[in-house]
Design a protein around this motif. Sequence first.
Motif, PDB file in Angstrom:
ATOM      1  N   LEU A 142       0.872  -1.202  -0.018  1.00  0.00           N
ATOM      2  CA  LEU A 142      -0.023  -0.066   0.008  1.00  0.00           C
ATOM      3  C   LEU A 142       0.937   1.199  -0.100  1.00  0.00           C
ATOM      4  O   LEU A 142       0.637   2.450  -0.892  1.00  0.00           O
ATOM      5  CB  LEU A 142      -0.794  -0.135   1.262  1.00  0.00           C
ATOM      6  N   ASP A 143       1.794   1.343   0.680  1.00  0.00           N
ATOM      7  CA  ASP A 143       2.637   2.600   0.981  1.00  0.00           C
ATOM      8  C   ASP A 143       3.630   2.823  -0.524  1.00  0.00           C
ATOM      9  O   ASP A 143       3.490   3.846  -1.079  1.00  0.00           O
ATOM     10  CB  ASP A 143       3.797   2.422   2.111  1.00  0.00           C
TER      11      ASP A 143
ATOM     12  N   THR B 143       0.827   3.849  -3.135  1.00  0.00           N
ATOM     13  CA  THR B 143       0.162   5.077  -2.923  1.00  0.00           C
ATOM     14  C   THR B 143       1.460   6.261  -3.530  1.00  0.00           C
ATOM     15  O   THR B 143       0.540   6.999  -4.262  1.00  0.00           O
ATOM     16  CB  THR B 143       0.074   5.483  -1.370  1.00  0.00           C
ATOM     17  N   GLU B 144       2.596   5.992  -3.538  1.00  0.00           N
ATOM     18  CA  GLU B 144       3.512   6.892  -3.972  1.00  0.00           C
ATOM     19  C   GLU B 144       3.359   6.755  -5.265  1.00  0.00           C
ATOM     20  O   GLU B 144       3.227   8.060  -6.057  1.00  0.00           O
ATOM     21  CB  GLU B 144       4.999   6.461  -3.588  1.00  0.00           C
TER      22      GLU B 144
ATOM     23  N   ASP C 199       0.047   8.621  -6.562  1.00  0.00           N
ATOM     24  CA  ASP C 199       0.024  10.017  -6.247  1.00  0.00           C
ATOM     25  C   ASP C 199       0.819  10.612  -7.507  1.00  0.00           C
ATOM     26  O   ASP C 199       0.379  11.724  -8.154  1.00  0.00           O
ATOM     27  CB  ASP C 199       0.581  10.220  -5.189  1.00  0.00           C
TER      28      ASP C 199
ATOM     29  N   GLU D 289      -2.997  11.202   1.273  1.00  0.00           N
ATOM     30  CA  GLU D 289      -3.578  10.567   2.240  1.00  0.00           C
ATOM     31  C   GLU D 289      -4.786  10.027   1.359  1.00  0.00           C
ATOM     32  O   GLU D 289      -5.375   9.146   1.557  1.00  0.00           O
ATOM     33  CB  GLU D 289      -3.991  11.515   3.239  1.00  0.00           C
TER      34      GLU D 289
ATOM     35  N   LYS E 113      -4.025   7.170  -0.603  1.00  0.00           N
ATOM     36  CA  LYS E 113      -3.854   5.969   0.390  1.00  0.00           C
ATOM     37  C   LYS E 113      -5.281   5.359   0.808  1.00  0.00           C
ATOM     38  O   LYS E 113      -5.463   4.157   0.535  1.00  0.00           O
ATOM     39  CB  LYS E 113      -3.019   6.270   1.491  1.00  0.00           C
ATOM     40  N   GLU E 114      -6.183   6.131   0.873  1.00  0.00           N
ATOM     41  CA  GLU E 114      -7.637   5.918   1.429  1.00  0.00           C
ATOM     42  C   GLU E 114      -8.372   5.456   0.182  1.00  0.00           C
ATOM     43  O   GLU E 114      -9.035   4.142   0.271  1.00  0.00           O
ATOM     44  CB  GLU E 114      -8.438   6.883   1.871  1.00  0.00           C
TER      45      GLU E 114
ATOM     46  N   LYS F 150      -6.805   1.725  -0.745  1.00  0.00           N
ATOM     47  CA  LYS F 150      -7.203   0.982   0.586  1.00  0.00           C
ATOM     48  C   LYS F 150      -8.577   0.652   0.447  1.00  0.00           C
ATOM     49  O   LYS F 150      -8.696  -0.909   0.613  1.00  0.00           O
ATOM     50  CB  LYS F 150      -7.121   1.536   1.808  1.00  0.00           C
TER      51      LYS F 150
END
Length: 145
Positions: free
Chosen positions: A11-12, A15-16, A19, A32, A35-36, A39
Amino acid sequence: MIIHKATLNDLDSLTELFDLYRIFYEQPSDMEGAKEFLKARFANKESVVFIAYDDVNPVGFVQLYPSFSSVSMKRSWVLNDLYVKEHVRGKGLGEKLIKNAIHFAEETCAKGVLLETAIDNITAQRLYEKMGFIKVSNSFYYFSI
């Protein structure tokens, strides 16, 4: 390069990349929110993501969303997102990510993989056509809010 089906453990890293993908499409950075969003896709099993790593560094991803054809009574996959970090572009990673998506569609007995791209995104069009995608010219694409 290592490519695998992403899980919440990715996930991290994802997310990068997600974005950066959104920034590429002229959206403001929102780590954020990204990520949401991701997720939620995992939690609801609403997408399948393949992520690529160069050693331990995330460098690209492809995201597929399910769709269905009533006429053929089969699932299709929409290749909605494809992103490769700029410093590794031109090394065949986009092609490898797409191959993973196609292989996954075959494994799930899908009718196929559908994607769209901007009329002026010639680089992407060349890649898709090289990979065997056929431009549909007998349909119109409509959108409504």
